[in-house]
Write a protein that holds these residues in place. Structure first.
Motif, short mmCIF file in Angstrom:
data_model
loop_
_atom_site.label_atom_id
_atom_site.label_comp_id
_atom_site.label_asym_id
_atom_site.label_seq_id
_atom_site.Cartn_x
_atom_site.Cartn_y
_atom_site.Cartn_z
N GLY A 182 0.85 -1.18 0.00
CA GLY A 182 0.00 0.00 0.00
C GLY A 182 0.88 1.23 0.00
O GLY A 182 2.06 1.15 -0.36
N ILE A 183 0.31 2.36 0.40
CA ILE A 183 1.08 3.60 0.47
C ILE A 183 1.31 3.93 1.94
O ILE A 183 0.37 4.01 2.72
N LYS A 184 2.56 4.11 2.30
CA LYS A 184 2.90 4.45 3.68
C LYS A 184 3.74 5.72 3.65
O LYS A 184 4.72 5.80 2.91
N GLU A 221 3.07 7.45 -9.39
CA GLU A 221 4.02 6.85 -10.34
C GLU A 221 4.69 5.63 -9.70
O GLU A 221 4.77 4.55 -10.30
N VAL A 222 5.17 5.78 -8.45
CA VAL A 222 5.83 4.66 -7.77
C VAL A 222 4.83 3.53 -7.53
O VAL A 222 5.13 2.36 -7.76
N TYR A 223 3.64 3.89 -7.09
CA TYR A 223 2.64 2.86 -6.77
C TYR A 223 2.27 2.06 -8.03
O TYR A 223 2.14 0.83 -7.97
N ASP A 224 2.14 2.77 -9.16
CA ASP A 224 1.83 2.08 -10.42
C ASP A 224 2.94 1.10 -10.80
O ASP A 224 2.68 0.02 -11.32
N ARG A 225 4.17 1.50 -10.52
CA ARG A 225 5.33 0.71 -10.93
C ARG A 225 5.57 -0.47 -9.99
O ARG A 225 5.84 -1.59 -10.45
N GLY A 241 3.53 -1.33 -7.10
CA GLY A 241 2.39 -1.86 -6.35
C GLY A 241 2.43 -1.49 -4.87
O GLY A 241 1.62 -1.96 -4.07
N ARG A 242 3.37 -0.65 -4.52
CA ARG A 242 3.47 -0.15 -3.15
C ARG A 242 4.35 1.09 -3.16
O ARG A 242 5.05 1.34 -4.16
N CYS A 243 4.33 1.85 -2.10
CA CYS A 243 5.17 3.05 -2.06
C CYS A 243 5.42 3.47 -0.61
O CYS A 243 4.48 3.67 0.15
N LYS A 245 -7.08 2.62 -1.96
CA LYS A 245 -5.79 1.95 -1.72
C LYS A 245 -5.48 1.97 -0.23
O LYS A 245 -5.88 2.89 0.49
N ARG A 246 -4.71 0.99 0.22
CA ARG A 246 -4.24 0.99 1.61
C ARG A 246 -3.36 2.22 1.80
O ARG A 246 -2.37 2.39 1.09
N MET A 247 -3.67 3.04 2.79
CA MET A 247 -2.97 4.31 3.01
C MET A 247 -2.75 4.51 4.49
O MET A 247 -3.70 4.35 5.27
N ARG A 248 -1.56 4.85 4.87
CA ARG A 248 -1.32 5.13 6.28
C ARG A 248 -0.18 6.12 6.43
O ARG A 248 0.82 6.04 5.70
#
Lengths: 400, 400
Positions: free
Chosen positions: A176-178, A226-230, A232-234, A289-292
């Motif tokens: 996810g995105i952290k 951009e990172v998440y697309d590439r 699948g997490r960031c 999206k998972r976001m924290r």
């Protein structure tokens, strides 16, 4: 011995705590044991406030074994202070020194402490009172001028690296995105230290933002997408002092937005607000999206049990050298470190700089360490920070 | 050996990571080495998602030395999943198992994982397919039924205690009001573990609030003022799941207040919002005082380098015992721990409970551990949590 300045000494601690500020204090105590012509060593309780109230601890009476435990304890064992003494306070401090036959003053702190020390030194000179004043550097922000780096920074960098390694493992496990918010309102050294967490292919942090390089929220959101697309997490590391193109901190901009929107009924105080609004903005561009967002907060400066041995050693060494410069060489100033060699050959030597060269102003993360796009830190910074940090835990993966 | 169930085994990890979830995984692998009639051990990548996609790692091919590094690594080394499989997913999982001659399924996770395991077990029974299913407990919240405590909790409690020791030292050094928000939406075990940080006279936390005992914001503010007036500082530990008298979580109430106030233009997401609004409320009643709120966040479940050796041992032991119960005893169920003795004589034994006894429902912090006023934790809880935690760093003070 006859030309040595005889009398008492005062030591104080100031500003935000660090994990090794007590190492510097114990360094001062240790070295003062060696100087027979210094009678009492008075520890000022809560820095300048303790001096103003003559609230002192007699540090020569503390058992040696206890001092070693104190050395390993984060935070200021004598108590710290955020007070920036005004001219009249400095006059008063000087009177307390004169009354108590204080001939040596050691002040452990950041650039504000160097300023206070400088004012007191000037007063003594004007009055023809022989006083040696030494500033001992301390800050997790690493933003003091002249010195290569500051005691306290290496351990904070180790904590941040360790925390980011854990957050990256967590993010690999549940993609996810952290976003992690790191201390340092004006200087990006600590935020940049998160590069230490990158050890294997694909390791985060994938994006790093420091206060020295403005970024607007749209660019930031695009970077994350951009990172998440590439991948699948960031994993994003961001300084609490991050600014927009008008050089206004995001935290401040957010405050205004909310106040306008809520007709003055909602006020934000800072600690959770930046985290909160980064979450909200990212959720708009990456819905579902998972976001924290986490703010590491005070853990960065006072978590016990994580220490850089190099930092602990250097903090104590700076304390000892301050006494040595003041008592043996009869000088006044601030202790600085200079590095020689790198990696395994890394070592430091100390030198003295004038109090006014460290006072007031601060140092920024040099531009050469920040990538062109302003969303990452260059490899060269690793060479700067790596020798200062402690060992980091080994980790293992089962997936490719 | 003839009456042993021959075939392959699948192991998966589920839910939020912990620092020792990989110990349980390695425990499963170790014990499966001993069961010659189990052919392959397939590691499901990202839990049930990996099973559905037949995305497996062959775990018998991983070198032993690497497994030991993985065991010490926080987060789920196979990847985790938040997916709660529906009936049709469970049907599909069962088909994958049948196709791959899977006769043993080990699922490391919380109560949702126990539910999934239970559904799959039922499907196998209905189909007359011989499958042994074992749930291995894991949660930093410590909220699973039947077992005395859960692997993952002891290390999280150690991290929280260590963090609170640091925050208390910080607060002693620069007195003010500090509020730390701890994980555990429904159960207060982890928040209550902050009592481990109290070791010397006057040590914080001075107030502790768990989700089991409702408190309104006025009472909370009064409590903080009372402590601050008495001690000149106040360290508060509060669960992210704290509720008001209507049993509505503060976080939710705040969201509504802000939305109403901001005509729907401001949305709060949770991570920073609670911290932010506690700050704002406390500043109203204690204007001009040093105030800071930190949310420890994911560090509580995935900080590398802080571990409870007891927790690490027990996590691995539960993994081994799951295989032993399934393969040697031919049973299906969930591994539980029972404690015997206290302090130095503390030890655990495992036993088996049915999958449905652990599924769905959760355990709350027993009422006997919460003080009458609902703003602190009783001494008796120390006895419960202390044997589960790792050693805490010694600290030293110079002031009385």
């Amino acid at each position: 011995m006859s030309n040595k300045l005889k009398g008492n000494a005062v030591v104080g601690q100031s500003g935000g705590p660090t994990a090794v500020i007590n190492q510097s204090l114990i360094g001062v105590i240790e070295e003062i044991y060696e100087q027979e012509y210094i009678n009492e060593l008075l520890g000022a309780v809560h820095g300048v406030e303790g001096i103003l109230n003559e609230n002192f601890v007699n540090l020569k009476q503390i058992p040696r074994k206890k001092l070693e435990v104190v050395a390993r304890t984060p935070s200021a064992a004598l108590g710290s202070s955020r007070m920036k003494p005004k001219q009249e306070h400095c006059n008063q401090i000087f009177e307390v020194f004169r009354k108590n036959d204080v001939r040596y003053f050691f002040y452990i702190g950041g650039n504000d402490s160097a300023s206070s020390a400088h004012i007191i030194d000037n007063l003594a000179q004007e009055a023809g009172y022989d006083l040696k004043v030494f500033h001992i550097p301390k800050t997790i922000d690493n933003d003091l001028l002249v010195t290569d780096h500051c005691p306290g920074f290496g351990t904070a960098a180790t904590f941040v690296a360790q925390a980011i390694i854990g957050n990256d493992l967590d993010n690999r496990s549940l993609p996810g995105i952290k976003v992690d918010i790191i201390m340092g309102r004006n200087a990006g050294f600590l935020t940049a230290s998160s590069v230490l967490a990158r050890r294997y292919e694909g390791d985060g942090p994938h994006l790093i933002y420091v206060p020295e390089r403005p970024v607007n929220m749209d660019k930031f959101c695009n970077d994350v997408c951009e990172v998440y697309d590439r991948l699948g997490r960031c994993l994003v590391v961001i300084s609490e002092g991050i600014c927009d193109e008008d050089h206004i901190p995001w935290a401040q901009r957010i405050q205004k937005e909310v106040e306008a929107d809520a007709h003055g009924n909602v006020q934000l105080s800072g600690s959770g607000a930046l985290a909160e609004f980064i979450s909200v903005k990212l959720k708009e561009v990456l819905p579902g999206k998972r976001m924290r967002t986490d703010t590491f907060g005070y853990l960065q400066r006072s978590f016990p049990g994580v220490v850089s041995p190099v930092d602990a050693y250097e903090a104590r060494y700076c304390g000892r050298m301050a006494v040595s410069y003041a008592a043996k060489d009869n000088t006044t100033g601030s202790v600085c470190m200079q590095r020689f060699g790198k990696d395994d050959r890394y070592r430091v030597e100390t030198f003295v700089t004038s109090l006014d060269s460290v006072a007031v102003k601060t140092k920024s993360l040099p531009d050469m360490y920040i990538n062109e796009e302003g969303n990452n830190i260059n490899e060269s910074y690793y060479e700067y920070v790596s020798p200062l940090a402690g060992p980091l835990p080994e980790v293992g993966f089962l997936r490719s």
